[in-house]
Design a protein around this motif. Structure first.
Motif, PDB file in Angstrom:
ATOM      1  N   LEU A  35     -41.626  35.817  52.955  1.00  0.00           N
ATOM      2  CA  LEU A  35     -41.492  37.181  52.443  1.00  0.00           C
ATOM      3  C   LEU A  35     -42.590  37.990  53.140  1.00  0.00           C
ATOM      4  O   LEU A  35     -43.781  37.794  52.878  1.00  0.00           O
ATOM      5  CB  LEU A  35     -41.678  37.209  50.919  1.00  0.00           C
ATOM      6  CG  LEU A  35     -41.690  38.579  50.251  1.00  0.00           C
ATOM      7  CD1 LEU A  35     -40.423  39.378  50.553  1.00  0.00           C
ATOM      8  CD2 LEU A  35     -41.865  38.436  48.731  1.00  0.00           C
ATOM      9  N   GLU A  53     -37.252  37.418  54.450  1.00  0.00           N
ATOM     10  CA  GLU A  53     -37.093  38.739  53.833  1.00  0.00           C
ATOM     11  C   GLU A  53     -38.304  39.592  54.119  1.00  0.00           C
ATOM     12  O   GLU A  53     -39.389  39.059  54.390  1.00  0.00           O
ATOM     13  CB  GLU A  53     -37.032  38.587  52.314  1.00  0.00           C
ATOM     14  CG  GLU A  53     -35.680  38.255  51.813  1.00  0.00           C
ATOM     15  CD  GLU A  53     -35.525  38.696  50.354  1.00  0.00           C
ATOM     16  OE1 GLU A  53     -36.203  39.642  49.904  1.00  0.00           O
ATOM     17  OE2 GLU A  53     -34.708  38.071  49.685  1.00  0.00           O
ATOM     18  N   LEU A  55     -40.525  43.417  52.957  1.00  0.00           N
ATOM     19  CA  LEU A  55     -40.731  44.597  52.123  1.00  0.00           C
ATOM     20  C   LEU A  55     -41.560  45.577  52.933  1.00  0.00           C
ATOM     21  O   LEU A  55     -42.610  45.198  53.464  1.00  0.00           O
ATOM     22  CB  LEU A  55     -41.509  44.231  50.859  1.00  0.00           C
ATOM     23  CG  LEU A  55     -40.774  43.477  49.754  1.00  0.00           C
ATOM     24  CD1 LEU A  55     -41.771  43.047  48.676  1.00  0.00           C
ATOM     25  CD2 LEU A  55     -39.676  44.353  49.155  1.00  0.00           C
ATOM     26  N   SER A  67     -44.911  45.422  43.140  1.00  0.00           N
ATOM     27  CA  SER A  67     -43.538  45.300  43.673  1.00  0.00           C
ATOM     28  C   SER A  67     -43.389  44.010  44.470  1.00  0.00           C
ATOM     29  O   SER A  67     -42.355  43.341  44.421  1.00  0.00           O
ATOM     30  CB  SER A  67     -43.207  46.464  44.610  1.00  0.00           C
ATOM     31  OG  SER A  67     -43.597  47.670  44.051  1.00  0.00           O
ATOM     32  N   ILE A  68     -44.442  43.658  45.225  1.00  0.00           N
ATOM     33  CA  ILE A  68     -44.389  42.418  46.019  1.00  0.00           C
ATOM     34  C   ILE A  68     -44.298  41.214  45.076  1.00  0.00           C
ATOM     35  O   ILE A  68     -43.496  40.295  45.282  1.00  0.00           O
ATOM     36  CB  ILE A  68     -45.634  42.310  46.936  1.00  0.00           C
ATOM     37  CG1 ILE A  68     -45.679  43.484  47.917  1.00  0.00           C
ATOM     38  CG2 ILE A  68     -45.634  40.977  47.681  1.00  0.00           C
ATOM     39  CD1 ILE A  68     -47.025  43.651  48.636  1.00  0.00           C
ATOM     40  N   ASP A  70     -43.138  41.173  42.044  1.00  0.00           N
ATOM     41  CA  ASP A  70     -41.823  41.142  41.391  1.00  0.00           C
ATOM     42  C   ASP A  70     -40.790  40.477  42.290  1.00  0.00           C
ATOM     43  O   ASP A  70     -39.996  39.649  41.846  1.00  0.00           O
ATOM     44  CB  ASP A  70     -41.356  42.576  41.062  1.00  0.00           C
ATOM     45  CG  ASP A  70     -42.158  43.171  39.912  1.00  0.00           C
ATOM     46  OD1 ASP A  70     -42.893  42.415  39.245  1.00  0.00           O
ATOM     47  OD2 ASP A  70     -42.058  44.399  39.714  1.00  0.00           O
ATOM     48  N   ARG A  71     -40.803  40.853  43.571  1.00  0.00           N
ATOM     49  CA  ARG A  71     -39.811  40.270  44.501  1.00  0.00           C
ATOM     50  C   ARG A  71     -40.062  38.767  44.675  1.00  0.00           C
ATOM     51  O   ARG A  71     -39.114  37.976  44.701  1.00  0.00           O
ATOM     52  CB  ARG A  71     -39.883  40.992  45.864  1.00  0.00           C
ATOM     53  CG  ARG A  71     -38.801  40.570  46.821  1.00  0.00           C
ATOM     54  CD  ARG A  71     -37.384  40.963  46.320  1.00  0.00           C
ATOM     55  NE  ARG A  71     -36.338  40.267  47.035  1.00  0.00           N
ATOM     56  CZ  ARG A  71     -35.339  39.574  46.453  1.00  0.00           C
ATOM     57  NH1 ARG A  71     -35.253  39.496  45.143  1.00  0.00           N
ATOM     58  NH2 ARG A  71     -34.431  38.973  47.187  1.00  0.00           N
ATOM     59  N   ALA A  72     -41.351  38.404  44.780  1.00  0.00           N
ATOM     60  CA  ALA A  72     -41.675  36.975  44.926  1.00  0.00           C
ATOM     61  C   ALA A  72     -41.192  36.196  43.703  1.00  0.00           C
ATOM     62  O   ALA A  72     -40.648  35.092  43.829  1.00  0.00           O
ATOM     63  CB  ALA A  72     -43.174  36.798  45.132  1.00  0.00           C
ATOM     64  N   GLU A  74     -38.657  36.982  41.773  1.00  0.00           N
ATOM     65  CA  GLU A  74     -37.191  36.868  41.857  1.00  0.00           C
ATOM     66  C   GLU A  74     -36.774  35.744  42.799  1.00  0.00           C
ATOM     67  O   GLU A  74     -35.724  35.132  42.646  1.00  0.00           O
ATOM     68  CB  GLU A  74     -36.589  38.195  42.360  1.00  0.00           C
ATOM     69  CG  GLU A  74     -36.566  39.285  41.300  1.00  0.00           C
ATOM     70  CD  GLU A  74     -36.350  40.681  41.914  1.00  0.00           C
ATOM     71  OE1 GLU A  74     -36.515  41.663  41.182  1.00  0.00           O
ATOM     72  OE2 GLU A  74     -36.034  40.762  43.134  1.00  0.00           O
ATOM     73  N   LEU A  75     -37.625  35.480  43.789  1.00  0.00           N
ATOM     74  CA  LEU A  75     -37.317  34.423  44.771  1.00  0.00           C
ATOM     75  C   LEU A  75     -37.805  33.057  44.288  1.00  0.00           C
ATOM     76  O   LEU A  75     -37.793  32.092  45.041  1.00  0.00           O
ATOM     77  CB  LEU A  75     -37.945  34.770  46.130  1.00  0.00           C
ATOM     78  CG  LEU A  75     -37.364  36.017  46.821  1.00  0.00           C
ATOM     79  CD1 LEU A  75     -38.206  36.422  48.032  1.00  0.00           C
ATOM     80  CD2 LEU A  75     -35.919  35.776  47.253  1.00  0.00           C
TER      81      LEU A  75
END
Ligand SMILES: NC(=O)c1ccc[n+]([C@@H]2O[C@H](COP(=O)([O-])OP(=O)(O)OC[C@H]3O[C@@H](n4cnc5c(N)ncnc54)[C@H](O)[C@@H]3O)[C@@H](O)[C@H]2O)c1
Length: 243
Positions: A35, A53, A55, A67-68, A70-72, A74-75
């Motif tokens: 990421l 992916e 960002l 935000s980073i 949150d995405r991590a 989700e992954l």
């Protein structure tokens, strides 16, 4: 040497080019999921080339770290964090503007703190590793002076590394830093050609590092093969400084 980095989610900042892009390639080649984070949209191409992916955003924005994270999450959660993004605004001390000082501290030090804090829970849950990209300027001044903001920011990242490593040892997170000497990237173009040759002459190996050489050390520090290394700021500089 088997590194066992397959599927480990690796968050890398400043990955659109230079050392960060080399990290992306190296970790993806070991089977890690990546990421990537950068303010430069070219980070999407680097991520695409490695099946990862990206960002796009500015790390000096305090909200971006959330935000980073949150995405991590989700992954599946971050296993490895590489705080690599960095900038340099060289100027003699009396001519250093407040804004330049603050921008350098924001990107090089404050963003690393915030992202480490935001990902701490995920990293703790997964016996993770943090690798901070410092510099030889984390241990001394620059070769010619005239860059106090950079030197201060890199000393800050060395301090963050040691403090986080201490707490991380109890939480199951291993934290170390890499202190490169001079690496052949866009950043060294801040120096003109004759100055670059002069710098080379100070290096016992008489050459700059290739970004891939920095990535080799990062792979080792991210893997269990380095499991007893904790809170170190490791030189990789062709002999420019030795301690
Ligand atoms: N190149 C060297 O000689 C050298 C030596 C020692 C340490 N370092 C350190 O290595 C790291 C990488 O350096 P490099 O040479 O690859 O630099 P570089 O300038 O080639 O790449 C830095 C990347 O960080 C990104 N970035 C900068 N500010 C950002 C922000 N606010 N938000 C999001 N992304 C941002 C840039 O867009 C760029 O993609 C830095 O921390 C640098 O201080 C470099």
């Amino acid at each position: 040497m088997k590194l066992n980095l397959e599927d480990r989610l690796t968050v890398i900042t400043g990955a659109a080019r230079g050392i960060g892009a080399a990290f992306a390639e190296a970790f993806a080649a070991e089977g890690a999921r990546i990421l990537l984070v950068d303010r430069d949209a070219a980070v999407g191409d680097v991520a695409g080339a490695s099946g990862g992916e990206s960002l796009v955003g500015d790390l000096s924005d305090p909200a971006f770290a959330g935000s980073i994270a949150d995405r991590a999450a989700e992954l599946g959660g971050a296993d490895i964090l590489i705080n690599n993004a960095g900038i340099s605004r060289p100027a003699p001390l009396p001519g250093t503007a407040d804004g330049d000082w603050e921008e350098v501290m924001d990107v090089n030090a404050n963003a690393a703190f915030r992202l480490t804090r935001s990902l701490w829970e995920q990293l703790s849950a997964r016996s993770g590793a943090v690798i901070n990209i410092a510099s030889f300027a984390a241990k001394r001044s620059t070769l010619f002076g005239g860059n106090a903001s950079y030197v201060a920011s890199k000393h800050a990242i060395a301090g963050l590394t040691r403090a986080a490593a201490f707490e991380g040892a109890a939480a199951g997170v291993r934290v170390n830093a890499i202190a490169p000497g001079v690496v052949a990237t866009e950043m060294i173009k801040l120096h003109d050609g004759p100055t670059r040759e002069k710098i080379k002459s100070f290096i016992p190996q008489k050459r700059f590092a290739d970004p891939g050489e920095i990535a080799d050390l990062a792979l080792f520090l991210a893997s269990d093969r380095s499991r007893h290394i904790c809170g170190e700021v490791i030189n990789i500089n062709g002999g420019l400084t030795m301690d």
